[in-house]
Design a protein around this motif. Structure first.
Motif, short mmCIF file in Angstrom:
data_model
loop_
_atom_site.label_atom_id
_atom_site.label_comp_id
_atom_site.label_asym_id
_atom_site.label_seq_id
_atom_site.Cartn_x
_atom_site.Cartn_y
_atom_site.Cartn_z
N MET A 89 -1.68 107.30 91.56
CA MET A 89 -2.74 106.40 91.16
C MET A 89 -2.66 106.08 89.67
O MET A 89 -2.80 104.91 89.27
CB MET A 89 -4.12 107.03 91.47
N SER A 90 -2.40 107.12 88.89
CA SER A 90 -2.32 106.92 87.43
C SER A 90 -1.16 106.02 87.05
O SER A 90 -1.29 105.14 86.18
CB SER A 90 -2.19 108.27 86.73
N ILE A 91 -0.02 106.21 87.70
CA ILE A 91 1.14 105.36 87.42
C ILE A 91 0.85 103.92 87.82
O ILE A 91 1.23 102.98 87.11
CB ILE A 91 2.38 105.89 88.17
N SER A 92 0.15 103.72 88.92
CA SER A 92 -0.19 102.36 89.35
C SER A 92 -1.09 101.67 88.33
O SER A 92 -0.87 100.50 87.99
CB SER A 92 -0.91 102.41 90.71
N VAL A 93 -2.08 102.39 87.83
CA VAL A 93 -2.99 101.81 86.83
C VAL A 93 -2.25 101.55 85.52
O VAL A 93 -2.44 100.52 84.87
CB VAL A 93 -4.19 102.76 86.60
N GLU A 94 -1.37 102.49 85.14
CA GLU A 94 -0.60 102.33 83.89
C GLU A 94 0.29 101.10 83.95
O GLU A 94 0.38 100.31 83.01
CB GLU A 94 0.22 103.60 83.64
N ARG A 95 0.96 100.91 85.09
CA ARG A 95 1.82 99.74 85.24
C ARG A 95 1.00 98.45 85.30
O ARG A 95 1.44 97.40 84.84
CB ARG A 95 2.66 99.86 86.52
N VAL A 124 -8.55 107.19 101.31
CA VAL A 124 -9.11 105.86 101.06
C VAL A 124 -8.97 105.45 99.60
O VAL A 124 -8.43 104.38 99.29
CB VAL A 124 -10.59 105.82 101.50
N VAL A 125 -9.45 106.28 98.69
CA VAL A 125 -9.44 105.93 97.26
C VAL A 125 -8.02 105.76 96.72
O VAL A 125 -7.73 104.75 96.06
CB VAL A 125 -10.23 106.97 96.44
N PRO A 126 -7.10 106.70 96.96
CA PRO A 126 -5.73 106.50 96.44
C PRO A 126 -5.06 105.24 96.99
O PRO A 126 -4.43 104.49 96.23
CB PRO A 126 -4.99 107.76 96.89
N CYS A 127 -5.17 105.02 98.29
CA CYS A 127 -4.50 103.87 98.89
C CYS A 127 -5.09 102.55 98.37
O CYS A 127 -4.35 101.62 98.07
CB CYS A 127 -4.61 103.93 100.41
N LEU A 128 -6.41 102.48 98.26
CA LEU A 128 -7.03 101.26 97.75
C LEU A 128 -6.66 101.02 96.29
O LEU A 128 -6.39 99.89 95.88
CB LEU A 128 -8.56 101.34 97.90
#
Length: 231
Positions: free
Chosen positions: A1-7, A80-84
């Motif tokens: 999740m953190s990597i997704s937000v960082e990117r 739910v939260v990680p996938c979304l």
């Protein structure tokens, strides 16, 4: 999740990236993630006990409603939260890159005069592939475990499921997701392999963040495309 937000921040807000994502903030975030991971498990000390006869864990919730609430809590927290989060951030990244590719469409030409896809089209396709791989593997690893867990606490799965071979297999499958992530990123990003090699050889200079080289190359590519298009 953190990597997704960082990117997401790096692609959608590139001018603010270095100001927002600093080494100190990344280190702080890592600590927060670990602390929250521990805190989310604290209640298990009160909700579980050991059956002295079978030497296995057993649940001891106050009532059935509390048990159902905990089940939905874990279902949302782990699935739910990680996938979304991953899906929404990656879709927004793809949209941003698609918009940029339309702006630079036709600006990049090869030496033989043929038009080649702009960097943004290539980057968009790479992001979409990465999004599909990460989310699909996460779903494959965690969905069976979490659905079985939810059904067990609701009462749709018999009590014999707990500590059964199927329960152990699905639990291990969820944990294997953490093993697949390094393989995915190393396979999809040469920068991961290069950074690991530099770290093992102690050749890394000033602990340069992993994506800095990629971001510098991307900015340079965009600049060259813009100049070529204007010329």
């Amino acid at each position: 999740m953190s990597i997704s937000v960082e990117r997401y921040i790096a692609v959608v807000y590139p001018l603010h990236f270095k100001r927002l994502i600093t080494r100190r903030r990344v280190s702080t975030l890592i600590v927060i993630i670990w602390v929250l991971s521990v805190l989310t498990q604290l209640f298990t000390f009160f909700a579980h006990s050991v059956d002295t006869f079978t030497n296995t864990c057993k649940d001891q919730y106050i009532n059935h409603l509390t048990q159902i609430i905990v089940a939905f809590y874990w279902f949302c927290l782990l699935l739910v939260v990680p996938c979304l989060t991953m899906l929404i951030t990656q879709v927004l990244i793809a949209r941003k890159l698609s918009h940029r590719s339309n702006q630079f469409r036709g600006m990049t030409n090869s030496p033989n005069g043929k038009q080649t896809p702009s960097f943004h089209i290539v980057a968009r396709n790479r992001v979409l592939k990465m999004m599909l791989i990460v989310i699909l593997i996460y779903l494959v690893c965690w969905t069976p475990n979490q659905i079985a867990y939810l059904c067990y606490y609701i009462g749709w799965v018999p009590e014999s499921y707990l500590n059964s071979p199927v329960h152990s297999m699905l639990t291990f499958l969820g944990f294997y997701n953490s093993c697949t992530n390094p393989v995915i990123y190393a396979a999809r990003y040469p920068e991961f392999r290069e950074a690991l090699k530099e770290m093992l050889n102690r050749n890394s200079t000033k602990n340069t963040p992993l994506f800095v080289k990629r971001d510098v190359v991307e900015i340079g590519t965009v600049g060259r495309q813009t100049i070529d298009g204007q010329i």
